[in-house]
Design an enzyme around this catalytic site. Structure first.
Site, short mmCIF file in Angstrom:
data_model
loop_
_atom_site.label_atom_id
_atom_site.label_comp_id
_atom_site.label_asym_id
_atom_site.label_seq_id
_atom_site.Cartn_x
_atom_site.Cartn_y
_atom_site.Cartn_z
N CYS A 101 -77.42 48.56 93.02
CA CYS A 101 -76.30 47.94 92.31
C CYS A 101 -75.30 49.05 92.09
O CYS A 101 -75.52 49.94 91.26
CB CYS A 101 -76.72 47.33 90.97
SG CYS A 101 -75.29 46.78 90.00
N CYS A 159 -73.42 48.66 88.31
CA CYS A 159 -74.14 49.11 87.12
C CYS A 159 -75.61 49.21 87.46
O CYS A 159 -76.06 50.21 87.99
CB CYS A 159 -73.87 48.21 85.93
SG CYS A 159 -74.13 46.45 86.22
N SER A 160 -76.37 48.17 87.19
CA SER A 160 -77.80 48.27 87.45
C SER A 160 -78.41 46.89 87.55
O SER A 160 -79.53 46.67 87.12
CB SER A 160 -78.48 49.02 86.31
OG SER A 160 -78.15 48.37 85.10
N CYS A 161 -77.67 45.94 88.11
CA CYS A 161 -78.21 44.59 88.28
C CYS A 161 -79.51 44.71 89.07
O CYS A 161 -79.58 45.43 90.06
CB CYS A 161 -77.21 43.70 89.00
SG CYS A 161 -75.69 43.46 88.06
#
Lengths: 106, 207
Positions: free
Chosen positions: B111, B114-116
């Site tokens: 991702c 961000c950090s999906c």
């Protein structure tokens, strides 16, 4: 028996708390998850300009900053109220003898 | 009253949490008082993410995809609906897409925003998944990043990088390893590592 699935845990209790708070607010319809990820991504991008983020402590610092900003922008949590409560919690910790539950003075 | 133990001040009061921890407590207190968030709902969320979800969920999906042709067909036809039936969808209404590794193509998930991450399938993302080093570099130089994970792919196998979003999450179905023939779903689940479902590793014989 070894576990082939490395399970990641939250490193600090507050990482878990800020995560749960964000998910609960989104569940309650205060903001959508895409709104959250956009705001969070913007914070990460801004922080990442000055240094390489390691994905640990700095990640949750960015998370908290995003949530504070988002809630302030939505008029759900005014920064001065949050700051006053933060100081009240600090005072409560300092005034509570070790080993006793820490509570906010009313 | 004076005493001769100079460290005493340190443990006279409760250990002071970090500034960040105090700010989270402040937010939680304010929002709870305003009725905007329910502490019981927060506890329930934490219980799910700390105790109930984790890579074992994704591993079971992969193991079933290997062992049950009908399940694989259902996953391919409509991943989101199939996972929903299994109770493995997130609360954010995201769509899940499975990407299958073959001898020709190896899939990797990132991702960049961000950090999906497919939380219900894999649990809490590992630190490296959230680092700038991984998020930026795996897109630019995937083979080098994979080599740093100890994964060196044959020249003939292409690498495809999938960038997750708030709306779409990816789950890699790794290739079924030789030596796992004849095993049932329960045993196969142990061959599916977390990293193999992100694409930074392969499924492997359990230690």
């Amino acid at each position: 028996m070894t576990d082939p699935h490395e399970v990641t845990r939250f490193d600090e209790p507050w990482h878990a708390q800020v995560f749960a708070l964000t998910v609960a607010l989104s569940d309650a319809g205060r903001f959508t998850w895409p709104d959250w990820t956009r705001a969070f991504g913007a914070t990460l991008a801004r922080h990442g300009l000055s240094r390489d983020l390691n994905g640990g402590e700095d990640y949750y610092a960015a998370w908290l900053e995003t949530l504070e900003g988002l809630l302030a922008g939505l008029n759900l949590a005014a920064p001065d109220q949050v700051a006053a409560l933060r100081d009240a919690w600090e005072a409560a910790y300092l005034a509570t003898p070790h080993g006793h539950p820490v509570r906010l003075a009313d | 009253m004076p005493h001769d133990h100079h460290d005493h001040d340190h443990d006279a009061h409760s250990l002071l949490p970090s500034d960040s921890a105090l700010r989270v407590k402040a937010l939680e207190t304010l929002l709870t008082r305003k009725g905007l968030v329910d502490p019981a709902a927060m506890d329930a969320i934490l219980d799910v993410y700390e105790n109930k979800v984790g890579p074992q969920n994704g591993a079971r999906v992969v193991a079933r995809a290997w062992a049950e042709p009908a399940f694989l067909a259902a996953l391919r036809a409509d991943t989101t609906a199939t996972l929903e039936r299994e109770g493995l969808l997130g609360r954010q209404g995201e769509h899940v897409v499975v990407v299958e590794n073959t001898a020709e193509v190896h899939n990797v998930v990132v991702c960049t925003l961000c950090s999906c991450y497919p939380w219900p399938l894999l649990g809490i993302p590992p630190t490296w998944y959230k680092s700038d080093a991984y998020r930026a570099r795996v897109v630019r130089e995937p083979r080098r990043v994979l080599a740093e994970f100890g994964l060196v792919l044959p020249d003939g196998q292409a690498v495809r990088v999938w960038d997750s979003t708030a709306e779409i999450r990816y789950l890699v179905i790794p290739m079924r390893p030789e030596g796992s023939a004849g095993l049932g779903v329960e045993d196969l689940t142990r061959w599916v590592t977390r990293n193999s479902m992100i694409g930074t590793g392969l499924a492997e014989r359990p230690a």
